[in-house]
Design a protein around this motif. Structure first.
Motif, mmCIF file in Angstrom:
data_model
loop_
_atom_site.group_PDB
_atom_site.id
_atom_site.type_symbol
_atom_site.label_atom_id
_atom_site.label_comp_id
_atom_site.label_asym_id
_atom_site.label_seq_id
_atom_site.Cartn_x
_atom_site.Cartn_y
_atom_site.Cartn_z
ATOM 1 N N GLU A 8 0.823 -1.212 0.000
ATOM 2 C CA GLU A 8 0.000 0.000 0.000
ATOM 3 C C GLU A 8 0.851 1.253 0.000
ATOM 4 O OE1 GLU A 8 -3.470 2.133 2.761
ATOM 5 O OE2 GLU A 8 -2.792 0.083 3.190
ATOM 6 N N TYR A 9 2.036 1.179 0.651
ATOM 7 C CA TYR A 9 2.922 2.338 0.715
ATOM 8 C C TYR A 9 4.073 2.231 -0.283
ATOM 9 C CZ TYR A 9 0.317 3.595 4.858
ATOM 10 O OH TYR A 9 -0.700 3.940 5.712
ATOM 11 N N SER A 10 3.875 1.359 -1.290
ATOM 12 C CA SER A 10 4.845 1.194 -2.383
ATOM 13 C C SER A 10 6.211 0.741 -1.902
ATOM 14 C CB SER A 10 4.970 2.507 -3.193
ATOM 15 O OG SER A 10 3.720 2.860 -3.749
ATOM 16 N N GLN A 11 6.240 0.035 -0.773
ATOM 17 C CA GLN A 11 7.490 -0.520 -0.247
ATOM 18 C C GLN A 11 7.557 -1.989 -0.676
ATOM 19 O OE1 GLN A 11 6.709 0.663 3.919
ATOM 20 N NE2 GLN A 11 8.450 2.050 3.754
ATOM 21 N N LEU A 12 7.798 -2.199 -1.973
ATOM 22 C CA LEU A 12 7.663 -3.531 -2.556
ATOM 23 C C LEU A 12 8.798 -4.462 -2.147
ATOM 24 C CD1 LEU A 12 6.390 -2.557 -6.117
ATOM 25 C CD2 LEU A 12 5.097 -2.974 -4.024
ATOM 26 N N ASP A 13 9.998 -3.937 -1.980
ATOM 27 C CA ASP A 13 11.103 -4.778 -1.529
ATOM 28 C C ASP A 13 10.829 -5.339 -0.136
ATOM 29 O OD1 ASP A 13 12.608 -4.551 -3.823
ATOM 30 O OD2 ASP A 13 13.746 -2.815 -3.105
ATOM 31 N N GLN A 14 10.299 -4.486 0.748
ATOM 32 C CA GLN A 14 9.974 -4.954 2.092
ATOM 33 C C GLN A 14 8.859 -5.986 2.048
ATOM 34 O OE1 GLN A 14 10.520 -1.842 1.176
ATOM 35 N NE2 GLN A 14 11.362 -0.569 2.813
ATOM 36 N N ALA A 15 7.885 -5.798 1.155
ATOM 37 C CA ALA A 15 6.805 -6.778 1.018
ATOM 38 C C ALA A 15 7.357 -8.128 0.584
ATOM 39 C CB ALA A 15 5.775 -6.277 0.017
ATOM 40 N N MET A 16 8.298 -8.120 -0.343
ATOM 41 C CA MET A 16 8.911 -9.383 -0.771
ATOM 42 C C MET A 16 9.733 -10.001 0.347
ATOM 43 S SD MET A 16 9.885 -8.903 -4.821
ATOM 44 C CE MET A 16 10.449 -7.203 -4.791
ATOM 45 N N ASP A 17 10.422 -9.168 1.135
ATOM 46 C CA ASP A 17 11.172 -9.688 2.290
ATOM 47 C C ASP A 17 10.244 -10.470 3.218
ATOM 48 O OD1 ASP A 17 13.552 -8.573 1.464
ATOM 49 O OD2 ASP A 17 13.368 -6.782 2.709
ATOM 50 N N VAL A 18 9.101 -9.856 3.558
ATOM 51 C CA VAL A 18 8.156 -10.468 4.478
ATOM 52 C C VAL A 18 7.656 -11.803 3.920
ATOM 53 C CG1 VAL A 18 5.832 -10.260 5.456
ATOM 54 C CG2 VAL A 18 7.417 -8.336 5.589
ATOM 55 N N LEU A 19 7.262 -11.797 2.650
ATOM 56 C CA LEU A 19 6.692 -13.006 2.057
ATOM 57 C C LEU A 19 7.734 -14.106 1.890
ATOM 58 C CD1 LEU A 19 4.329 -11.347 -0.562
ATOM 59 C CD2 LEU A 19 3.653 -12.591 1.506
ATOM 60 N N GLU A 20 8.953 -13.746 1.552
ATOM 61 C CA GLU A 20 10.004 -14.769 1.417
ATOM 62 C C GLU A 20 10.260 -15.468 2.746
ATOM 63 O OE1 GLU A 20 12.451 -12.745 -2.319
ATOM 64 O OE2 GLU A 20 13.068 -12.368 -0.240
ATOM 65 N N HIS A 21 10.334 -14.690 3.828
ATOM 66 C CA HIS A 21 10.516 -15.295 5.147
ATOM 67 C C HIS A 21 9.293 -16.122 5.519
ATOM 68 C CE1 HIS A 21 14.326 -13.497 6.232
ATOM 69 N NE2 HIS A 21 13.897 -12.313 5.848
ATOM 70 N N ALA A 22 8.104 -15.622 5.192
ATOM 71 C CA ALA A 22 6.870 -16.299 5.574
ATOM 72 C C ALA A 22 6.704 -17.623 4.848
ATOM 73 C CB ALA A 22 5.673 -15.398 5.310
ATOM 74 N N VAL A 23 7.125 -17.708 3.596
ATOM 75 C CA VAL A 23 7.025 -18.967 2.857
ATOM 76 C C VAL A 23 7.838 -20.061 3.553
ATOM 77 C CG1 VAL A 23 7.683 -20.114 0.701
ATOM 78 C CG2 VAL A 23 6.469 -17.934 0.630
ATOM 79 N N GLY A 24 9.010 -19.693 4.051
ATOM 80 C CA GLY A 24 9.810 -20.664 4.790
ATOM 81 C C GLY A 24 9.187 -21.070 6.109
ATOM 82 N N LEU A 25 8.494 -20.115 6.768
ATOM 83 C CA LEU A 25 7.881 -20.405 8.061
ATOM 84 C C LEU A 25 6.560 -21.147 7.922
ATOM 85 C CD1 LEU A 25 8.477 -16.990 9.872
ATOM 86 C CD2 LEU A 25 9.595 -19.161 10.399
ATOM 87 N N TYR A 26 5.801 -20.824 6.874
ATOM 88 C CA TYR A 26 4.468 -21.406 6.684
ATOM 89 C C TYR A 26 4.362 -21.997 5.279
ATOM 90 C CZ TYR A 26 3.875 -17.994 10.464
ATOM 91 O OH TYR A 26 4.029 -17.249 11.595
ATOM 92 N N PRO A 27 5.117 -23.056 4.994
ATOM 93 C CA PRO A 27 5.128 -23.613 3.632
ATOM 94 C C PRO A 27 3.774 -24.166 3.193
ATOM 95 C CG PRO A 27 6.222 -25.090 5.177
ATOM 96 C CD PRO A 27 5.984 -23.814 5.916
ATOM 97 N N GLN A 28 2.891 -24.443 4.162
ATOM 98 C CA GLN A 28 1.577 -24.992 3.811
ATOM 99 C C GLN A 28 0.621 -23.938 3.275
ATOM 100 O OE1 GLN A 28 2.703 -24.389 6.792
ATOM 101 N NE2 GLN A 28 1.117 -23.510 8.102
ATOM 102 N N ARG A 29 0.977 -22.667 3.399
ATOM 103 C CA ARG A 29 0.091 -21.585 2.967
ATOM 104 C C ARG A 29 0.424 -21.158 1.539
ATOM 105 N NH1 ARG A 29 -0.687 -16.860 7.236
ATOM 106 N NH2 ARG A 29 -1.982 -16.225 5.460
ATOM 107 N N GLY A 30 -0.279 -21.761 0.605
ATOM 108 C CA GLY A 30 -0.011 -21.492 -0.798
ATOM 109 C C GLY A 30 -0.272 -20.059 -1.205
#
Length: 234
Positions: free
Chosen positions: A163-185
């Protein structure tokens, strides 16, 4: 000297793990943010902006700014807490202000000490989130021990950054989250959409390789995104 503590401030230096859990946002470490980084402050600020009536979010932001000796951001954090309380929690506000005093510029402390003489819209700085005004609520004053705190969903946090156009930070969050919650497609789907929309081919390839090495189960769209980048490169 006063220190931040589970009872807001105290003259005691004793601090248990339970006390620290109030002041420190555990998700910063979970998502790989270095505590003294600008990104960590950005996450804490986004949480305040997203839920301005969440008292714990305000306290953690204040604590972070205090610990990092970030005077301008600390001023803004105390100002935002004062605005959202709207005079209903003066004792709390005063304790937080006094605990922060040694990290604040003298002029800033004076302004925060006499807010009734100032228009909040005229005294905010670039770190202020709520200086334009917001309605306070009396239930902010409920005892901290009785407040329930749900985990902040990584997809919601990523959406806040988008929402605040901080796309790199959004990708950081999602990359870490995929490793933590691999079941969440849906986390992977959102991450893949960001890779495509930002043309982040190299970042996509690095993440795909890393997740494969870690044996993270991946949704089928990863191959289609790889094919998309191959077509773009040809």
């Amino acid at each position: 000297m006063a220190v931040f503590h589970s009872i807001l401030v105290t003259d005691s230096q004793a601090e248990t793990a339970a006390n620290r859990s109030l002041w420190l946002d555990g998700e910063l470490a979970s998502f790989g943010y270095v505590p003294d980084s600008d990104a960590a402050l950005a996450v804490l600020s986004v949480k305040v902006h997203r839920k301005p009536h969440d008292l714990t979010a305000h306290l953690r932001r204040i604590h972070h700014c205090y610990q990092q000796r970030h005077s301008a951001a600390l001023y803004a954090a105390v100002l935002d807490l004062s605005i959202v309380l709207q005079g209903k929690g003066e004792a709390l506000r005063r304790r937080m202000l006094n605990a922060s005093r040694i990290r604040l510029e003298p002029r800033d402390f004076q302004i925060l000490s006499a807010l009734e003489r100032h228009d909040p819209r005229q005294i905010g700085n670039r770190y202020s989130l709520l200086a334009s005004g917001i309605q306070g609520r009396s239930d902010l004053l409920a005892p901290l021990a009785t407040q329930s705190e749900s985990n902040h969903d990584p997809l919601a946090l990523a959406n806040d950054f988008i929402e605040y156009s901080q796309l790199d930070q959004a990708m950081d969050v999602l990359e870490h989250a995929v490793g933590l919650y691999p079941q969440r497609g849906e986390l992977q789907t959102a991450l893949l959409e960001l890779y495509r929309s930002t043309a982040s081919r190299e970042r996509f390839q690095t993440a795909w390789r890393t997740f494969n090495e870690l044996a993270v189960p991946l949704v089928g769209d990863w191959q289609s995104v790889a094919d998309y980048f191959d077509r773009q490169a040809s």
